[in-house]
Design a protein around this motif. Structure first.
Motif, short mmCIF file in Angstrom:
data_model
loop_
_atom_site.label_atom_id
_atom_site.label_comp_id
_atom_site.label_asym_id
_atom_site.label_seq_id
_atom_site.Cartn_x
_atom_site.Cartn_y
_atom_site.Cartn_z
N THR A 19 0.75 -1.08 0.01
CA THR A 19 -0.07 0.11 -0.13
C THR A 19 0.88 1.32 0.06
O THR A 19 0.54 2.15 -0.83
CB THR A 19 -0.90 -0.06 1.30
OG1 THR A 19 -1.79 -1.25 1.33
CG2 THR A 19 -1.94 1.14 1.20
N GLN A 20 1.88 1.36 0.81
CA GLN A 20 2.76 2.32 0.81
C GLN A 20 3.65 2.68 -0.42
O GLN A 20 3.68 3.74 -0.98
CB GLN A 20 3.77 2.29 1.98
CG GLN A 20 3.18 2.30 3.37
CD GLN A 20 4.17 1.90 4.33
OE1 GLN A 20 5.12 1.23 4.28
NE2 GLN A 20 3.82 2.32 5.54
N MET A 21 3.92 1.49 -1.17
CA MET A 21 4.58 1.62 -2.21
C MET A 21 3.59 2.27 -3.46
O MET A 21 3.98 3.15 -4.25
CB MET A 21 4.99 0.36 -2.77
CG MET A 21 6.20 -0.05 -2.23
SD MET A 21 7.12 -1.59 -3.21
CE MET A 21 5.88 -2.79 -2.90
N ALA A 22 2.42 1.86 -3.39
CA ALA A 22 1.39 2.45 -4.31
C ALA A 22 1.17 3.88 -3.81
O ALA A 22 1.00 4.82 -5.08
CB ALA A 22 -0.01 1.68 -4.09
N ALA A 23 1.00 4.41 -2.88
CA ALA A 23 0.96 5.63 -2.34
C ALA A 23 2.30 6.42 -2.85
O ALA A 23 2.02 7.79 -3.23
CB ALA A 23 0.74 5.83 -0.92
N MET A 47 -7.58 0.67 0.27
CA MET A 47 -6.54 0.53 1.42
C MET A 47 -5.63 1.82 1.11
O MET A 47 -5.04 2.26 1.93
CB MET A 47 -5.83 -0.77 1.35
CG MET A 47 -6.66 -1.89 1.88
SD MET A 47 -7.04 -1.65 3.69
CE MET A 47 -5.47 -2.08 4.45
N ILE A 48 -5.24 2.03 -0.10
CA ILE A 48 -4.61 2.87 -0.78
C ILE A 48 -5.33 4.17 -0.49
O ILE A 48 -4.27 5.30 0.09
CB ILE A 48 -4.41 2.97 -2.30
CG1 ILE A 48 -3.47 1.57 -2.59
CG2 ILE A 48 -3.37 4.13 -2.79
CD1 ILE A 48 -3.46 1.28 -4.25
N GLN A 49 -6.43 4.42 -0.47
CA GLN A 49 -7.04 5.79 -0.47
C GLN A 49 -7.18 6.06 1.09
O GLN A 49 -6.79 7.12 1.33
CB GLN A 49 -8.61 5.51 -0.86
CG GLN A 49 -9.38 6.88 -0.49
CD GLN A 49 -10.79 6.38 -0.89
OE1 GLN A 49 -11.47 5.38 -1.05
NE2 GLN A 49 -11.70 7.52 -0.91
N GLY A 50 -7.34 5.10 1.71
CA GLY A 50 -7.07 5.12 3.10
C GLY A 50 -5.67 5.49 3.56
O GLY A 50 -5.44 6.42 4.55
N GLU A 51 -4.86 4.88 3.11
CA GLU A 51 -3.36 5.32 3.59
C GLU A 51 -2.86 6.60 3.04
O GLU A 51 -2.11 7.24 3.88
CB GLU A 51 -2.42 4.08 2.67
CG GLU A 51 -0.91 4.45 2.59
CD GLU A 51 -0.30 4.03 4.13
OE1 GLU A 51 0.63 4.82 4.40
OE2 GLU A 51 -0.81 3.44 4.64
N MET A 52 -3.48 7.14 2.26
CA MET A 52 -3.41 8.34 1.91
C MET A 52 -4.21 9.49 2.30
O MET A 52 -4.22 10.74 1.77
CB MET A 52 -3.30 8.57 0.17
CG MET A 52 -2.21 7.63 -0.41
SD MET A 52 -1.99 7.89 -2.41
CE MET A 52 -0.90 9.30 -2.19
N VAL A 54 -3.07 2.92 -10.65
CA VAL A 54 -2.01 2.71 -9.96
C VAL A 54 -1.80 1.05 -9.95
O VAL A 54 -2.71 0.16 -9.71
CB VAL A 54 -1.87 3.02 -8.53
CG1 VAL A 54 -2.81 2.41 -7.31
CG2 VAL A 54 -0.63 2.96 -7.92
N ALA A 55 -0.48 0.45 -10.04
CA ALA A 55 -0.43 -0.94 -9.96
C ALA A 55 0.76 -1.11 -8.94
O ALA A 55 1.93 -0.44 -9.33
CB ALA A 55 -0.06 -1.60 -11.27
N SER A 56 0.81 -2.13 -8.14
CA SER A 56 1.99 -2.17 -7.18
C SER A 56 1.93 -3.87 -6.77
O SER A 56 0.97 -4.37 -6.74
CB SER A 56 1.66 -1.49 -5.92
OG SER A 56 2.63 -1.78 -5.10
#
Length: 498
Positions: A69-73, A110-115, A154-156
């Motif tokens: 998730t952090q890498m995608a962010a 999860m990415i939306q939440g991380e950011m 995004v792709a991670s």
């Protein structure tokens, strides 16, 4: 059929690669050989795949430094910065990956939440390499429809956590080759693209990339599983069917596997699909100027090159571009990382009218993915919205006076490379017909019984009872047809060997 666009432009493309690059000698600190056999497999695979360095989001102790998730962010952050935008400007987020950090909820959420991103529409595409195509296609359609002015895709991928030596302890290191293989092939990273309307930012030299079409097609109904995680080696049992996770791990159900015996068929299928697109007019007749091909190993370069040549669709090797050697194979993230770096390094070489083809074959259960971009001058909007890329490119020029080529020069059907140039359109059409025929045959009851090892002698007898009369009747028809060929067509009769 491909999805065509008239109003979608690339705003920016960014990437995130964790830590420092790891060369081949340094891999053992992250992904250690399991035994002497494992070490020999490593040497063999690295000698063939051409990867010289890659990135891992874990440290030498196997601890996670950056989550998926952090890498995608991180990739999204760079992409937005390049476009001078913020998350508040974006109304749509799609993600593509073989798996996030959690089994649920969806990776995009999860990415939306991380950011801590504001409310937006999201979509999580789960798959392997072509998941990026599905995610970007959804984002492009959101822009094309007018639902969103800006859309992020995004792709991670973070396979390194699966390759730690400790993961194989329950199996006492007696891991089969299919499970060893991917440990030396895959690595971590993330890439992202921001799509918008015609008011796109110019790329190098005042140019911008317009998305012409995207296409993806799965052949999961034609072939068995090639790359999988979560099934036993014989694919008969899910990891969820075991009494405990430890039992599933001991049975090898939590090892990422690739059936390398199936891989050559993947490129055959994908190039046939590309030939079908060309036959239907989706590929410019003048050819492709820049070819971004996602192959997992440099060993497959001559395979793809040869198949394109046989389909009369060759792309000169000097037009190919890949960063596999120094970025590694990052699965679904690979094509976005490739696009980002290609624009950074090669953007100044682009010129108006250039085409950029992205080719993404997925080995999971065989999916072919493609994206076609065209370079435009960053002209005012009313000029940029010129006639859309035609769904049907003009056919090849008709042979003068509708004359047939000299029949004495016609090559055998199995050798298209030596066929006259006039036959190229026909051979391309036949390639797409063969693709459909092969797919239909694969799903017949007889082939299904062969694949599932359920074939009985009675099945064989029934097949022969239908097949033999057809051969007899067909042979008679061919003799009569050959006998009727006279004059200018008499030479064709000699090609029919009865």
């Amino acid at each position: 059929m491909p999805v065509a666009y008239s109003n979608v432009y690339l705003q920016s493309a960014g990437m995130f690669l964790p830590g420092s690059p790891v060369d081949n000698a340094g891999m053992d600190a992250y992904v250690a050989p399991l035994n002497r056999i494992s070490g020999r497999i490593k040497q063999r695979i690295l000698a063939e795949n051409g990867i010289q360095q890659r990135y891992y989001a874990i440290d030498g102790a196997g601890q996670t430094v950056f989550s998926n998730t952090q890498m995608a962010a991180g990739a999204i952050t760079e992409t937005l910065a390049l476009a001078g935008k913020t998350l508040a400007d974006v109304g749509y987020l799609s993600s593509g990956s073989s798996g996030g950090d959690a089994l649920m909820p969806g990776f995009a959420s999860m990415i939306q939440g991380e950011m801590a991103a504001p409310p937006m529409e999201t979509l999580s595409v789960h798959g392997v390499c072509a998941a990026s195509v599905g995610a970007m296609q959804a984002a492009a359609m959101a822009v094309e429809s007018g639902a969103h002015s800006l859309a992020l895709s995004v792709a991670s991928e973070m396979p390194s956590r699966l390759f730690k030596r400790s993961r194989f302890a329950a199996q006492d290191y007696n891991t089969d080759f299919d499970a060893h293989f991917l440990r030396w092939m895959l690595s971590d990273g993330a890439g992202a693209v921001l799509l918008g309307g015609p008011k796109a930012l110019p790329q190098a030299n005042g140019l911008r990339l317009k998305l012409k079409w995207t296409h993806q097609r799965s052949f999961a109904g034609d072939y068995p599983v090639c790359m999988q995680l979560g099934l036993t080696p014989d694919r008969s049992k899910s990891h969820l069917d075991f009494p405990a996770w430890g039992d599933a791990e001991a049975a090898g159900a939590l090892s990422l596997r690739q059936d390398i015996r199936l891989l050559p068929h993947l490129f055959d299928v994908c190039i046939h699909e590309y030939a079908d697109l060309a036959h239907k007019g989706w590929v410019p007749e003048r050819g492709i100027d820049h070819f971004l091909c996602h192959y997992s190993s440099e060993r497959f370069i001559p395979v793809v090159d040869d198949l394109l040549g046989k389909a009369q669709l060759s792309i000169p090797r000097e037009r190919w571009w890949s960063n596999l050697a120094w970025r590694g194979n990052t699965g679904a993230a690979s094509i976005f990382i490739m696009m980002s770096e290609f624009l950074q390094k090669e953007g100044k070489r682009l010129k108006a009218g250039d085409t950029v083809l992205c080719f993404i074959p997925e080995s999971g259960r065989f999916t072919a993915g493609y994206m076609l971009w065209e370079v435009e001058l960053n002209t005012p909007v009313n000029q940029a919205l010129q006639a859309n890329f035609p769904h049907k490119i003009a056919a090849s020029e008709t042979i003068a006076n509708d004359a047939l080529p000299d029949v004495s020069t016609i090559a055998a059907p199995h050798d298209p490379a030596t066929a006259p140039q006039q036959l190229a359109p026909l051979l391309t059409e036949l390639a797409s017909i063969w693709q459909d025929y092969r797919s239909n045959v694969w799903r017949t009851p007889l082939l299904r019984r062969i694949r599932t090892r359920e074939l009985q002698s009675g099945d064989y007898v029934r097949w022969m009872s239908h097949w033999i009369p057809q051969v007899r009747e067909g042979s008679l028809w061919m003799r009569e047809g050959a006998a009727s060929l006279t004059g200018d067509y008499a030479t064709l009769a000699s090609l029919i060997d009865l």
